[in-house]
Write an enzyme that holds these catalytic residues in place. Sequence first.
Site, short mmCIF file in Angstrom:
data_model
loop_
_atom_site.label_atom_id
_atom_site.label_comp_id
_atom_site.label_asym_id
_atom_site.label_seq_id
_atom_site.Cartn_x
_atom_site.Cartn_y
_atom_site.Cartn_z
N TYR A 1 0.82 -1.20 0.00
CA TYR A 1 0.00 0.00 0.00
C TYR A 1 0.86 1.26 0.00
O TYR A 1 0.47 2.28 -0.57
CB TYR A 1 -0.96 -0.01 1.19
CG TYR A 1 -2.14 -0.92 0.97
CD1 TYR A 1 -3.28 -0.46 0.32
CD2 TYR A 1 -2.12 -2.24 1.41
CE1 TYR A 1 -4.37 -1.30 0.11
CE2 TYR A 1 -3.20 -3.08 1.20
CZ TYR A 1 -4.32 -2.60 0.55
OH TYR A 1 -5.38 -3.43 0.32
N GLU B 1 -8.08 -7.60 5.06
CA GLU B 1 -7.24 -8.62 4.43
C GLU B 1 -6.49 -9.44 5.47
O GLU B 1 -6.32 -10.65 5.32
CB GLU B 1 -6.29 -7.96 3.43
CG GLU B 1 -7.03 -7.47 2.18
CD GLU B 1 -6.36 -6.31 1.48
OE1 GLU B 1 -5.13 -6.13 1.65
OE2 GLU B 1 -7.05 -5.57 0.76
#
Length: 390
Positions: free
Chosen positions: A98, A140
Amino acid sequence: MLSEKSRPIIEATLPLVGSRIGDITADFYKRLFAAHPELLDGLFSRSNQRSGDQQQALAGSIAAFATHVVNNPGTLPEKVLARIAHKHASLGIAEEQYGVVYEHLFAAIAADLSDVITPEIAEAWTEVYWLMADALIKLEKDLYASQSNNKMWMPWRVVSKVPAGKDAMTFTLEPADDTPVTPALPGQYVSVKVVLPDGLRQVRQYSLSGDAGTSRTFTTKLNDGGEVSTALHTAVEPNDVLEISNPSGEITLNDGEGPVVLASAGIGCTPTASILRSLAEAGTDRQVLVLHAERSMDSWALSGQMTADAASIDAELQLWLESPQPGNERHRVNAGFMSLREIDMPADASLYLCGPLPFMKKIRDEAIEAGIPATSIHYEVFGPDVWLAN
């Protein structure tokens, strides 16, 4: 929760960023792959990059998220986030990636909006990005923790490869090692990794269409531009070993006693066939309505499986064929495209949808017109889903 400082800035700049987000994401991917070409090997789809689908998916998810947090302070778009998180988990996206995405995405934003961007605008959109990213990272992590093993990719051996209708093939795989198998729920999918002739590894998700025990069964349609499906059809044979992921997907059969409506088009029948199979194996006494649309009868990839399962639980089965053919007396066959307007839809039904996006949008709209609440309509999207923001 979006801060009160950032909210008016995002609200004011959302139309501009929304109008430019397609160009921004295209530039982002160029920057990302220039810096990290290894991400195209076994993670990002080369076909989706060529078609622009990946850019549309990212642009749509950002726009949907930003619109939601502006219009619904204090909440997050849970359905959109869950869908993305399951896709990410099926690909093995890691938390540290990310930061890499942020670096190149915001470089693209700064370049595209260089004439209007200010430190305040950059700060507000940074907040939006990390609000979305942190929510996905948490989801996640929970998905990874729920798996029966700590591996991303596992070897599975192809035990059968069988034609399934026109231009389709059904593959059944068994574990090729002793890695614990994560149970699959009806309607879920797996990622399948193949090595292409040029040596590049590519990944695609396929819905599981058969039994959900220790085997994995999925059906693929040979389509132009789909490198993974082409490789599976032309180069993979029984006894070959493929790498596949743990099962993912949040669109699974809900517990309950109410009616179930399964509506699909084309190869979108694979997840609905899995749900139908689970109902048949359980000997359900729920009212089940199976609706499927195809170009022609011989294009229906899972006709035998779905017909038998529907008959075993006395489910109503209706087909819509663009090219009707004689000899389909086993089914109620309608000419043309599927419509719910002439169907007696149970008001308390749970509707499961899968197929091309225009098909799902049309059927979803008709279901809502028929009185089915949006919360009772479930759909699996393989591709950009910008209309979910509406």
